[in-house]
Design a protein around this motif. Sequence first.
Motif, PDB file in Angstrom:
ATOM      1  N   CYS A  36       1.183   4.552  12.053  1.00  0.00           N
ATOM      2  CA  CYS A  36       1.122   3.180  11.550  1.00  0.00           C
ATOM      3  C   CYS A  36       1.924   3.119  10.256  1.00  0.00           C
ATOM      4  O   CYS A  36       2.435   4.136   9.781  1.00  0.00           O
ATOM      5  CB  CYS A  36      -0.329   2.742  11.299  1.00  0.00           C
ATOM      6  SG  CYS A  36      -1.152   3.695  10.001  1.00  0.00           S
ATOM      7  N   CYS A  38       0.897   2.420   7.200  1.00  0.00           N
ATOM      8  CA  CYS A  38       0.137   2.544   5.944  1.00  0.00           C
ATOM      9  C   CYS A  38       0.769   3.583   5.027  1.00  0.00           C
ATOM     10  O   CYS A  38       1.243   4.622   5.497  1.00  0.00           O
ATOM     11  CB  CYS A  38      -1.293   2.976   6.236  1.00  0.00           C
ATOM     12  SG  CYS A  38      -2.273   1.686   6.983  1.00  0.00           S
ATOM     13  N   CYS A  51      -5.393   0.416   8.016  1.00  0.00           N
ATOM     14  CA  CYS A  51      -5.075  -0.753   8.842  1.00  0.00           C
ATOM     15  C   CYS A  51      -5.829  -0.598  10.165  1.00  0.00           C
ATOM     16  O   CYS A  51      -6.444   0.439  10.400  1.00  0.00           O
ATOM     17  CB  CYS A  51      -3.565  -0.859   9.056  1.00  0.00           C
ATOM     18  SG  CYS A  51      -2.929   0.360  10.228  1.00  0.00           S
ATOM     19  N   CYS A  54      -4.997   2.924  12.042  1.00  0.00           N
ATOM     20  CA  CYS A  54      -5.555   4.199  11.576  1.00  0.00           C
ATOM     21  C   CYS A  54      -7.076   4.137  11.454  1.00  0.00           C
ATOM     22  O   CYS A  54      -7.720   5.177  11.302  1.00  0.00           O
ATOM     23  CB  CYS A  54      -4.867   4.695  10.303  1.00  0.00           C
ATOM     24  SG  CYS A  54      -4.841   3.565   8.926  1.00  0.00           S
TER      25      CYS A  54
HETATM   26 ZN   LIG Z   1      -2.805   2.417   9.086  1.00  0.00          ZN
END
Ligand SMILES: [Zn+2]
Length: 499
Positions: A36, A38, A51, A54
């Motif tokens: 992701c 992040c 997010c 995750c």
């Molecule tokens: Zn994430």
Amino acid sequence: MTAATVLDYDEVLERFDPVLGLEVHVELNTHTKMFCGCPTAFGAEPNTQVCPTCLGLPGSLPVVNRVAVESAMRIGLALNCEIAPWCRFARKNYFYPDMPKNFQTSQYDEPIAFNGSLDVTLEDGTVVTVAIERAHMEEDTGKSLHVGGATGRIHGADHSLLDYNRAGVPLIEIVTKPIEGMGERAPEVARAYVSTLRDLLAALDVSDVRMDQGSLRCDANVSLMAKGATEFGTRTETKNVNSLRSVERAVRYEMTRQAAILVDGGSILQETRHFQEATGTTAAGRRKETSEDYRYFPEPDLVPIAPPAEWVEQLRATLPEMPSQRRKRIQADWQLTDLELRDLVNAGAVDLVAATVEAGASPAEARAWWVSYLSQEANARGIELAALSITPTQVARVSALVAEGKLTNKLAREVIDGVLAGEGEPDEVVEKRDLAVVSDDSALYAAIDEALAAQPDVAEKIRGGKVAAAGAIVGAVMKATKGQADAKRVRELILERCE
Ligand SMILES: [Zn+2]
């Protein structure tokens, strides 16, 4: 149990051969997580870098981080591995509170890199080739903080806090093949392997390899075979050992602990263990699962990775000078003997000295600081040299102050002490502790005149041509200036005063 809990190390070696298997987890230094977008920065407020993906929320879908895949392949190539032309991720299923998805996205029977090797140089110069089984990609878990207990462990805690910032950070797990035949040197080999791997990963610039922050962690599998036996014994896995010194201590302790049990007729439990820094011992963790327990299956949300050969070759071309080659070059550039180079390497000081030289110090000065004074300081604190709170730039600055005559060597050590104690930059420490060499001649004249007046007979001798008598006055002036004067200059001024 009435038997001793550990067996004498020499007796262990008379009766058994140790077998090691080392698993190193390295957190990659990508800006974003494995699946992701992040951020991955260390030390952020808990649960601010998360997010839906995750956190494993329903409906979220992972996307593979291209840079992480490249880092994995570069690590594989640097370890002389074959790169899989096609590989997949797999789900490793287990419940743990710090793993919000209830499974870890990892690789199982199809790792991205396999069949490699790493040459490891021991303290006396012996080279051991460690065979690498595989290097595979996976994601890190979050972190649990157990509050209220004495040990920080879950036992005795009254509640636990969870931080998912680390969940999903890209990890590469590097697994050795069994390391056999090392005998008494097994603990040293374990340490040297992790140290060499750390240098290699740092040279690749794929991780910040901070063992103290957990971005490089070693699990040490240890088992014993009775002399002459052909089958491996049952192994234990000491988890997350977080310094080089601890790797060595953990392996050695496990050898002596297991031997005591075996000699007493007992059997070794296949289990994970935790290394206890304070006592140098290991304590039982959980019974070790077998791979069936994890119900691995291919990850259905991610497409397989099939790196074209050209991509692999492009990455091969980005490999930096390897640490072993670099050492050879440094030895030539700095004109070091084999012994000097070995001291430098064994002190873990190669990069630090190189960075200090880059910051302007001479190789000899930089080496003197790191290999002797700062190594002693690190030993006294029981930490790695690189973990000392002083930077190569700061050491180079102190070195420059000495070269400029603003500090004597003795004063320079005090400045270093001040920096280590967190008193600021070298120049600030000089100011705060009032350490600068008294180079103002008028201040020196005052002290000299006072000393000459206090010892008129000595002054008379100097005036009469007995230059050697000046030593007594130099001593008095150095005392009066608390050692902060340049003795050579003081002597010059005394003779000038007595002309
Ligand atoms: Zn994430």
